[in-house]
Design an enzyme around this catalytic site. Structure first.
Site, mmCIF file in Angstrom:
data_model
loop_
_atom_site.group_PDB
_atom_site.id
_atom_site.type_symbol
_atom_site.label_atom_id
_atom_site.label_comp_id
_atom_site.label_asym_id
_atom_site.label_seq_id
_atom_site.Cartn_x
_atom_site.Cartn_y
_atom_site.Cartn_z
ATOM 1 N N GLU A 181 0.820 -1.204 0.000
ATOM 2 C CA GLU A 181 0.000 0.000 0.000
ATOM 3 C C GLU A 181 0.858 1.260 0.000
ATOM 4 O O GLU A 181 1.930 1.300 0.590
ATOM 5 C CB GLU A 181 -0.932 0.010 1.210
ATOM 6 C CG GLU A 181 -1.865 -1.186 1.295
ATOM 7 C CD GLU A 181 -2.871 -1.261 0.166
ATOM 8 O OE1 GLU A 181 -2.995 -0.290 -0.594
ATOM 9 O OE2 GLU A 181 -3.529 -2.309 0.034
ATOM 10 N N CYS A 182 0.341 2.299 -0.644
ATOM 11 C CA CYS A 182 1.038 3.582 -0.702
ATOM 12 C C CYS A 182 0.674 4.478 0.466
ATOM 13 O O CYS A 182 1.182 5.592 0.567
ATOM 14 C CB CYS A 182 0.720 4.298 -2.009
ATOM 15 S SG CYS A 182 -1.014 4.811 -2.142
ATOM 16 N N GLY A 183 -0.191 4.011 1.337
ATOM 17 C CA GLY A 183 -0.592 4.796 2.492
ATOM 18 C C GLY A 183 -2.000 5.344 2.395
ATOM 19 O O GLY A 183 -2.641 5.605 3.413
#
Length: 244
Positions: A238-240
């Site tokens: 995940e990129c956040g």
């Protein structure tokens, strides 16, 4: 309906939020993606927004939601490091679907960040997380605030990664309702929807990319690799944006 009182739900611990939404999530699992979107627009609080990374399957959620809410604000967090093909894809889909596109960026430009912090994506998990905070999370939080979002649509699917495998259709994230209408779609359903609606995969799909983000943390798929290993050197999925 009391169960969709966002202020009251935000006051609950995470596990109690999940429990409070469990019954409606059970009902939403039985609906089609189109029916889910209709339900959300009728039952959840506005203002509505839709986020998109303009990745491999981005055309689906953009088309699905704008068919019912044509003027919904579409949020793109632009890191400045997207592939040229991604920027071209953004332009093409914005024109084709007449998107109400809102682009958000970090307060510091990519060049300024590199001069201050170096190449954060080469600094292990901690560096990647800081990079994502600056370029993804903070701009998205700003977008949700400035657009007064009450409900946030996104195009995540359980099949994409282990970290998404247990996600419900409806949850609370960043203080707003998070709604995932295609969460249970498999790759075949994705292909069929694109074909039936005259939509395209991201241009890099044909070059062997299963997932597309920034140029420096995206790899082509190779035999033996999982989709998760094509992003962030396999250190993160995940990129956040979709965590927390």
């Amino acid at each position: 309906m009391a169960e969709f009182n966002l202020e009251a739900l935000n006051a609950l611990p995470k596990d109690e939020q999940v429990a409070a939404l469990a019954a409606v999530n059970g009902q939403l699992e039985q609906l089609s993606a189109q029916e889910r979107v209709s339900w959300a627009l009728e039952n959840l609080p506005g203002d509505f927004v839709l986020s998109s990374s303009f990745g491999i399957q981005a055309a689906i959620s953009l088309h699905l939601v704008t068919q019912q809410r044509p003027d919904i604000p579409v949020i793109l967090t632009d890191t400045g490091y997207l592939f040229p093909e991604t920027y071209q894809f953004i332009d093409a889909l914005t024109e084709q679907l007449k998107l109400n596109l809102h682009v958000y960026r970090a307060a510091e430009s990519p060049a300024w960040q590199e001069s201050r912090y170096g190449k954060l994506w080469d600094q292990g998990v901690e560096g990647i997380e800081r990079y994502n905070l600056l370029n993804k999370v903070e701009p998205m939080n700003r977008a949700l605030s400035e657009l007064n979002a009450g409900t946030w649509f996104a195009g995540l699917r359980r099949e994409q990664s282990g970290s998404r495998g247990e996600l419900p259709v409806l949850a609370i994230q960043r203080g707003v309702f998070k709604f995932l209408p295609i969460i249970d779609w498999d790759n075949r359903t994705v292909y069929q929807y694109l074909k039936e609606n005259g939509l395209s995969y991201h241009p890099l799909w044909d070059q062997g990319y299963l997932s597309v983000g920034d140029t420096h943390t995206t790899r082509k798929w190779e035999p033996g690799m999982s989709e998760e290993e094509t992003r962030f050197f396999g250190l993160k999925r995940e990129c956040g944006l979709h965590e927390g």
